[in-house]
Write an enzyme that holds these catalytic residues in place. Structure first.
Site, PDB file in Angstrom:
ATOM      1  N   HIS A 212       1.211  -1.455   0.057  1.00  0.00           N
ATOM      2  CA  HIS A 212       0.011  -0.120   0.005  1.00  0.00           C
ATOM      3  C   HIS A 212       0.552   1.237  -0.262  1.00  0.00           C
ATOM      4  O   HIS A 212       0.798   2.308  -0.521  1.00  0.00           O
ATOM      5  CB  HIS A 212      -0.892   0.291   1.250  1.00  0.00           C
TER       6      HIS A 212
ATOM      7  N   GLU B 257       2.309   1.843  -3.353  1.00  0.00           N
ATOM      8  CA  GLU B 257       0.880   2.391  -4.151  1.00  0.00           C
ATOM      9  C   GLU B 257       1.001   3.643  -3.935  1.00  0.00           C
ATOM     10  O   GLU B 257       0.997   4.555  -4.894  1.00  0.00           O
ATOM     11  CB  GLU B 257      -0.505   1.676  -3.853  1.00  0.00           C
ATOM     12  N   HIS B 258       0.966   4.559  -2.816  1.00  0.00           N
ATOM     13  CA  HIS B 258       1.316   5.896  -2.975  1.00  0.00           C
ATOM     14  C   HIS B 258       2.482   6.804  -3.725  1.00  0.00           C
ATOM     15  O   HIS B 258       2.456   7.622  -3.923  1.00  0.00           O
ATOM     16  CB  HIS B 258       0.820   6.428  -1.236  1.00  0.00           C
TER      17      HIS B 258
ATOM     18  N   GLU C 159      -4.397   8.101   7.294  1.00  0.00           N
ATOM     19  CA  GLU C 159      -5.410   7.558   6.569  1.00  0.00           C
ATOM     20  C   GLU C 159      -5.639   6.221   6.906  1.00  0.00           C
ATOM     21  O   GLU C 159      -6.568   5.787   7.592  1.00  0.00           O
ATOM     22  CB  GLU C 159      -4.578   6.901   5.256  1.00  0.00           C
TER      23      GLU C 159
END
Lengths: 429, 421
Positions: free
Chosen positions: A69, A72-73, A145
């Site tokens: 993840h 991905e960022h 998040e």
């Protein structure tokens, strides 16, 4: 390269597909008259893949949880310091990305300039650029998040449910990791994961919308930067998972109006993809709707007793390496709901399944398949997700038509076992 | 698009969209937000869809829909300005895809008409069990607003802003109001409103509009109606100082919600400029809030603004650490000042125009969005089509964005924080 063309007479859809010499799977579904188009470029790499052997190496690599993840960022940072969103904005593309348990995907939707947007998508996903400073900057954003999910009852009840079902399977871990685990992520580790999982032979691209397939193919071919497919597989290492569940019940407290629950059954019939997995998933969808859908006796009982409201959602989740059924909802008394569900399972085991219900629900499942083809995003996303399980969604009917009442009865006996069931609850503070 | 006036209150709008494989039917019953009936309206659609003459109970409705290849029939409440809308949404795969040539759209429409016009009312009352079950569900829906803290903060901010006016009412009504409803009063309310409310029926997809009109008339021609209009919304205006509200809850992330008055109605000439301004300010990855509050200062995962078009309200939302309240608030206001001071780049303007244009374009591929667009035009009283709106947005200049930004006034600052923060 030349793409293979298939036409589905029942749905009127056309699929053009092929595998590029780099190993990239290419799938194009043209939709005449649509205003929008959608492209998704994804890799078979998700939050569960923290331990693996890089092709050509012999040693096992282990990386911090949440790195897929995080990566991905960080893909949105570019070597020239430019902002990826700016490129898409310029061409009217609406760009986004997501990471799930088993895949990471980069996507855009647009109503114009599809070629330019597609070129931008291919370019940035193949241009990793990580520095210690840029990696550091993301800690704050992803930290928020994670915090956002800490307060999200639906998310918490889901992960507790997974922790009930699984002893060791990494699917029970938060996709974004923890504030602690992500603090160990470095630029070097990001490159290592990138160079392993973002090899094009581990990736696919799906384009759905009002597009000219030749133009799309040419854009993709021109955008491919590296033509070095792995010759061997990436070996993903998952811990051994016992067949039993870990714990039958978990609860926690959060600021919610009334208790949220998720209950369900662990599925140990795993280890395969393809048509066999698709068939299992159709059987399970039919069963769940027969047993717990709005026309079922148990739904009526729960609703009329005020134990559930409209939010009562049976679902089946499957991957080659794990699978489970679940029902999510809100109730003043989740334990009573769980008990009624288990009793219903025993009643059905005695009295048998209702064949009329099977015939009705089989129609529903077909209607749902037709419906998914309306929306370019939903279709492309589902198509890719299933492709990564070696399932051909385009020719769904070939498998759908083989599902019989006998199959569903057998599936019922195999799946719904009390000792493989669990309940997770989030209570109000 | 074909419009048919069924009677003084009910209009039918057919929008062909045969490239999709489904047909969607939307029924919108308009009522002015009013504390005397808001809770009855919040309950009514759910009681109606629990049984009708065609399908006596929920189970019969569920089976009927399953036989239509899993057609759906849902109910919801919508608030648009001062209009509380009872909304029924139905969808089926289009007849073309029915494996055995079934007439799915007609079957679905007739179920909806039976739900609307042939309810199970006996001796002047709905079924008591059904009313009680749905009262419980209605109260659960009211209570559940707090579950999603992002939405909760935004709703609370709006409530605080518009305290004392109809717009402060929740579309879901109040728990006390729901408690007070009885099977008799609800039946009485139904009989009153069904004949005296503006009703829009949209069919989008692949249907025979004359057949649909006849099917609707078969249910309505024997009823006499009292003419009604779609409720009008007054623009939100207020003088005086900024209102600050802090609320504590057991949460780990703070939710900042800032309410602004825009002073712009959808009929105003500068409404397109307001849309572009909102996009530049906080709607999308090209916006000032995204690039500063999130990307530059790493304060939030989300920070965005949205308009309530009819009421002239804009709300900014961000999820932040408790301790970052002041920093996030200051940065939000600073970004607004930037725009007011004329600091809007060509890129921001272009990206905003393209983004809004895309959203309009995407309506052409989505039956519910297209219905919603045309419904919005009816509510706003503007009667534009998508091409008109695209052109109006494309014509917006930087100067107009700056001018409209200068009309925007801070009204209320709401912060949901932790109990120990």
């Amino acid at each position: 390269m030349k793409l293979n063309k298939q036409v589905n007479k029942m749905t009127g859809e056309t699929l053009l597909s092929g595998v590029h010499s780099s190993g990239l799977g290419i799938y194009i579904i043209p939709k005449k008259d649509y205003s929008s188009s959608y492209a998704i470029f994804g890799t078979r790499y998700g939050s569960v893949d923290s331990k693996f052997i890089v092709p050509g190496e012999s040693e096992v690599t282990e990386v911090p949880d949440g790195i897929a993840h995080y990566l991905e960022h960080k893909m949105f940072d570019q070597p020239d310091g430019s902002n990826v969103f700016d490129k898409f904005s310029k061409y009217g593309g609406n760009a986004n990305a997501f990471t799930s348990f088993n895949q990471t995907a980069y996507l855009f939707s647009a109503t114009a300039n599809i070629k330019e947007n597609l070129a931008a998508l291919l370019d940035y996903v193949q241009s990793p650029y990580f520095t210690p400073e840029s990696v550091q900057k993301e800690q704050g954003i992803i930290g928020q998040e994670i915090r956002m999910y800490d307060d999200n009852g639906g998310w918490q009840v889901f992960f507790d449910f997974l922790s009930c079902l699984y002893h060791n399977n990494p699917v029970k871990k938060e996709i974004a990791g923890t504030v602690e685990s992500i603090s160990h992520i470095t630029a070097e580790l990001l490159y290592k994961c990138y160079n392993t999982f973002y090899n094009l032979s581990n990736m696919a691209i799906v384009v759905v919308g009002n597009v000219d397939p030749d133009e799309i193919l040419a854009t993709i071919e021109a955008g491919i930067k590296k033509n070095e497919p792995f010759e061997e597989e990436i070996k993903k290492i998952y811990p051994d998972e016992p067949e039993t569940i870990a714990v039958p019940y978990m609860e926690k407290n959060l600021s919610v109006a009334q208790p949220l629950f998720m209950l369900g059954f662990k599925d140990n019939d795993t280890g395969y993809g393809g048509e066999r997995l698709l068939k299992k998933s159709i059987e399970m969808s039919i069963l769940l709707k027969m047993l717990f859908g709005k026309s079922s006796p148990v739904y009526k009982k729960l609703y009329e007793e005020g134990l559930i409201s409209a939010s009562f959602a049976p679902d089946y989740t499957m991957q080659p390496s794990y699978a489970f059924s679940s029902i999510e909802g809100e109730s003043r008394d989740p334990k009573r709901v769980y008990e009624i569900i288990l009793n219903e399972i025993e009643r059905v085991r005695r009295d048998g399944l209702d064949e009329d219900a099977f015939n009705r629900i089989k129609k529903v499942v077909w209607g749902n398949y037709i419906r998914t083809q309306n929306d370019v995003e939903e279709y492309a996303t589902t198509f890719m997700q299933l492709k990564f399980m070696d399932i051909d969604y385009f020719d769904y009917y070939d498998v759908y038509k083989t599902v019989t009442f006998e199959d569903v009865k057998k599936r019922f006996d195999a799946h719904f076992r009390k000792e493989l069931s669990a309940l997770s609850v989030v209570n109000p503070v | 698009m074909i419009n048919k006036q069924i009677n003084e209150n009910i209009s039918l709008c057919y929008i062909p969209m045969t490239k999709l494989k489904t047909t969607t039917i939307g029924v919108y019953i308009h009522r002015a937000l009013d504390e005397n009936e808001v809770s009855q309206n919040a309950l009514l659609p759910y009681v109606l869809k629990s049984g009708c003459r065609k399908c006596p109970d929920r189970e019969a409705i569920a089976k009927y829909l399953e036989n239509l290849y899993g057609a759906s029939l849902g109910a919801a409440l919508i608030k648009r300005g001062d209009d509380q809308i009872m909304y029924f949404d139905a969808e089926t795969i289009s007849d073309k895809y029915a494996p055995q040539g079934e007439k799915l759209v007609s079957e679905l429409l007739s179920l909806m008409m039976s739900v609307l016009f042939e309810p199970n009312i006996t001796d002047g009352a709905f079924d008591a069990d059904i009313v009680n079950q749905e009262k419980k569900n209605a109260k659960d829906r009211i209570a559940a607003v707090m579950n999603d803290k992002r939405v909760y903060a935004s709703v609370r901010c709006t409530e605080e802003m518009c305290k004392g006016s109809a717009f402060a009412l929740s579309r879901l009504g109040t728990a006390e109001g729901v408690d007070a409803v009885t099977p008799e009063t609800l039946a009485e309310h139904y009989n009153k409103i069904i004949t005296s409310s503006a009703v829009n029926i949209f069919i989008c997809g692949d249907a025979d509009v004359d057949e649909a009109e006849a099917a609707i008339r078969a249910y309505t021609d024997k009823i006499s109606f009292t003419a009604a209009q779609i409720p009008k919304t007054e623009l939100f205006k207020k003088d005086g100082k900024v209102n600050s509200v802090t609320e504590k809850m057991n949460v780990t992330q703070g939710k900042l919600s800032i309410g602004f008055r825009t002073g712009v109605a959808p009929t105003d000439n500068d409404y397109p400029a307001l849309c572009v301004f909102n996009s530049v300010f906080g709607a999308g990855t090209h916006s000032k809030l995204f690039n500063n509050v999130r990307e530059k200062l790493s304060l939030a995962y989300y920070a965005s603004s949205q308009l309530e078009r009819y009421k002239g309200i804009m709300i900014v939302n961000a999820g932040i650490e408790f301790k970052n309240f002041q920093t996030a608030y200051d940065e939000t206001l600073r970004q607004l000042e930037e725009i007011k001071n004329g600091n809007v780049t060509d890129k921001e303007l272009e990206s905003s125009i393209i983004d809004i244009t895309n959203t309009y374009e995407e309506c052409y591929d989505d039956q519910r969005s297209l219905q919603s667009f045309y419904l919005g035009e009816l509510l706003a009283g503007t009667d534009y089509d998508i091409e008109h709106m695209k052109a109006a947005i494309a014509a917006v200049t930087k100067e107009q964005v700056i001018a409209v930004a200068r009309k925007v006034e801070l009204d209320t600052v709401y912060f949901l924080t932790g109990e120990d923060a």
